[in-house]
Write a protein that holds these residues in place. Structure first.
Motif, PDB file in Angstrom:
ATOM      1  N   ALA A 125       0.848  -1.194   0.000  1.00 20.22           N
ATOM      2  CA  ALA A 125       0.000   0.000   0.000  1.00 20.22           C
ATOM      3  C   ALA A 125       0.883   1.243   0.000  1.00 20.22           C
ATOM      4  N   SER A 126       0.451   2.259  -0.707  1.00 25.42           N
ATOM      5  CA  SER A 126       1.185   3.514  -0.751  1.00 25.42           C
ATOM      6  C   SER A 126       0.489   4.551   0.119  1.00 25.42           C
ATOM      7  N   ASP A 127       1.283   5.403   0.769  1.00 26.38           N
ATOM      8  CA  ASP A 127       0.675   6.509   1.520  1.00 26.38           C
ATOM      9  C   ASP A 127       0.140   7.584   0.559  1.00 26.38           C
ATOM     10  N   ASN A 128       0.533   7.510  -0.695  1.00 26.56           N
ATOM     11  CA  ASN A 128       0.168   8.539  -1.679  1.00 26.56           C
ATOM     12  C   ASN A 128      -1.104   8.231  -2.454  1.00 26.56           C
ATOM     13  N   ASN A 129      -1.330   6.956  -2.735  1.00 22.86           N
ATOM     14  CA  ASN A 129      -2.503   6.587  -3.541  1.00 22.86           C
ATOM     15  C   ASN A 129      -2.916   5.168  -3.192  1.00 22.86           C
ATOM     16  N   LYS A 130      -4.137   4.801  -3.533  1.00 16.68           N
ATOM     17  CA  LYS A 130      -4.617   3.465  -3.199  1.00 16.68           C
ATOM     18  C   LYS A 130      -4.161   2.476  -4.264  1.00 16.68           C
ATOM     19  N   THR A 131      -3.442   1.449  -3.847  1.00 19.91           N
ATOM     20  CA  THR A 131      -3.015   0.424  -4.800  1.00 19.91           C
ATOM     21  C   THR A 131      -4.166  -0.572  -4.970  1.00 19.91           C
ATOM     22  N   THR A 132      -4.619  -0.696  -6.204  1.00 18.68           N
ATOM     23  CA  THR A 132      -5.817  -1.517  -6.466  1.00 18.68           C
ATOM     24  C   THR A 132      -5.514  -2.765  -7.284  1.00 18.68           C
ATOM     25  N   THR A 133      -4.265  -2.900  -7.718  1.00 18.60           N
ATOM     26  CA  THR A 133      -3.914  -4.099  -8.496  1.00 18.60           C
ATOM     27  C   THR A 133      -2.932  -4.949  -7.678  1.00 18.60           C
ATOM     28  N   PRO A 134      -2.912  -6.252  -7.930  1.00 15.85           N
ATOM     29  CA  PRO A 134      -1.979  -7.107  -7.185  1.00 15.85           C
ATOM     30  C   PRO A 134      -0.542  -6.663  -7.413  1.00 15.85           C
ATOM     31  N   ILE A 135       0.224  -6.568  -6.329  1.00 20.52           N
ATOM     32  CA  ILE A 135       1.608  -6.085  -6.428  1.00 20.52           C
ATOM     33  C   ILE A 135       2.548  -7.250  -6.129  1.00 20.52           C
ATOM     34  N   PRO A 136       3.277  -7.692  -7.147  1.00 22.54           N
ATOM     35  CA  PRO A 136       4.110  -8.890  -7.000  1.00 22.54           C
ATOM     36  C   PRO A 136       5.440  -8.576  -6.330  1.00 22.54           C
ATOM     37  N   PRO A 137       6.125  -9.610  -5.819  1.00 22.71           N
ATOM     38  CA  PRO A 137       7.467  -9.399  -5.253  1.00 22.71           C
ATOM     39  C   PRO A 137       8.453  -8.985  -6.339  1.00 22.71           C
ATOM     40  N   CYS A 138       9.415  -8.146  -5.965  1.00 21.46           N
ATOM     41  CA  CYS A 138      10.407  -7.670  -6.929  1.00 21.46           C
ATOM     42  C   CYS A 138      11.335  -8.824  -7.344  1.00 21.46           C
ATOM     43  N   GLY A 139      12.151  -8.572  -8.333  1.00 17.87           N
ATOM     44  CA  GLY A 139      13.039  -9.611  -8.863  1.00 17.87           C
ATOM     45  C   GLY A 139      14.000 -10.167  -7.827  1.00 17.87           C
ATOM     46  N   SER A 140      14.564  -9.299  -7.000  1.00 17.90           N
ATOM     47  CA  SER A 140      15.504  -9.780  -5.983  1.00 17.90           C
ATOM     48  C   SER A 140      14.793 -10.674  -4.973  1.00 17.90           C
ATOM     49  N   CYS A 141      13.578 -10.298  -4.604  1.00 20.54           N
ATOM     50  CA  CYS A 141      12.823 -11.132  -3.667  1.00 20.54           C
ATOM     51  C   CYS A 141      12.460 -12.464  -4.311  1.00 20.54           C
ATOM     52  N   ARG A 142      12.113 -12.452  -5.587  1.00 21.54           N
ATOM     53  CA  ARG A 142      11.807 -13.724  -6.273  1.00 21.54           C
ATOM     54  C   ARG A 142      13.017 -14.645  -6.213  1.00 21.54           C
ATOM     55  N   GLN A 143      14.191 -14.101  -6.458  1.00 18.77           N
ATOM     56  CA  GLN A 143      15.406 -14.920  -6.414  1.00 18.77           C
ATOM     57  C   GLN A 143      15.631 -15.468  -5.006  1.00 18.77           C
ATOM     58  N   SER A 144      15.362 -14.654  -3.995  1.00 22.35           N
ATOM     59  CA  SER A 144      15.558 -15.099  -2.615  1.00 22.35           C
ATOM     60  C   SER A 144      14.531 -16.156  -2.224  1.00 22.35           C
ATOM     61  N   ILE A 145      13.292 -15.958  -2.647  1.00 23.58           N
ATOM     62  CA  ILE A 145      12.258 -16.972  -2.357  1.00 23.58           C
ATOM     63  C   ILE A 145      12.611 -18.276  -3.069  1.00 23.58           C
ATOM     64  N   ALA A 146      13.139 -18.152  -4.299  1.00 22.99           N
ATOM     65  CA  ALA A 146      13.529 -19.351  -5.071  1.00 22.99           C
ATOM     66  C   ALA A 146      14.531 -20.195  -4.291  1.00 22.99           C
TER      67      ALA A 146
END
Ligand code: THU
Length: 160
Positions: free
Chosen positions: A99-120
């Motif tokens: 969630a952003s303090d600036n605007n409402k996030t209304t679409t699914p927000i996926p993990p970034c590339g570095s996090c994907r590599q770490s989860i992998a």
């Protein structure tokens, strides 16, 4: 020359109420921990809740730094915490909300590339898939049955 096509698959839930009840609960915990994000620079708050095969829930939120690259995403805060405290446990499911303090996030927000590599790394280590559910602040939730859907051509220890 030939071409290869890789398809990945996601389930789409229109709202939190449509999720299985255990995931509703996990997502609510991710929403709650999102408030603890330390995000004075981006004003973008991410919350993560993991459930492990020992029944424990591990939470994380993003932690920023004035030296920007020294901060860490919520997903890695959570999975590194799980690895540090319960090194033998498998991660079964992961709920992510941003969630952003600036605007409402209304679409699914996926993990970034570095996090994907770490989860992998953890998925390969435990040799069982991690279910990943991700959403914005409101709206739909995407479910991936495994990290593999989010990271085609993943780099792992088998290449070393
Ligand atoms: N962030 C996460 O916590 N997870 C992601 O996958 C993407 C980005 C955080 C990092 C930073 O604190 C803020 O969101 C803006 O990039």
């Amino acid at each position: 020359m030939k071409e290869i096509t890789i398809t990945t698959q996601f389930s789409v839930f229109d709202s939190v109420q449509e999720l299985p009840t255990d995931i509703q609960d996990l997502m609510q915990q991710a929403v709650a921990i999102r408030k603890n994000a330390y995000a004075p620079y981006s004003l973008f708050r991410v919350g993560v809740a993991l459930v492990l095969d020992n029944g424990k829930i591990v939470l994380g939120s993003n932690q920023e730094n004035a030296a920007y690259p020294s901060g860490l995403c919520a997903e890695r805060v959570a999975i590194f915490q799980a690895g540090a405290i319960y090194p033998e446990a498998k991660i079964l499911k992961m709920a992510i909300t941003a969630a952003s303090d600036n605007n409402k996030t209304t679409t699914p927000i996926p993990p970034c590339g570095s996090c994907r590599q770490s989860i992998a790394e953890y998925e390969i280590k435990q040799n069982t898939p991690i279910e990943i559910y991700f959403m914005g602040e409101i709206g739909a939730i995407y479910k991936s049955a495994s990290l593999k859907n989010l990271l085609p051509f993943m780099f792992d220890k088998n290449f070393l």
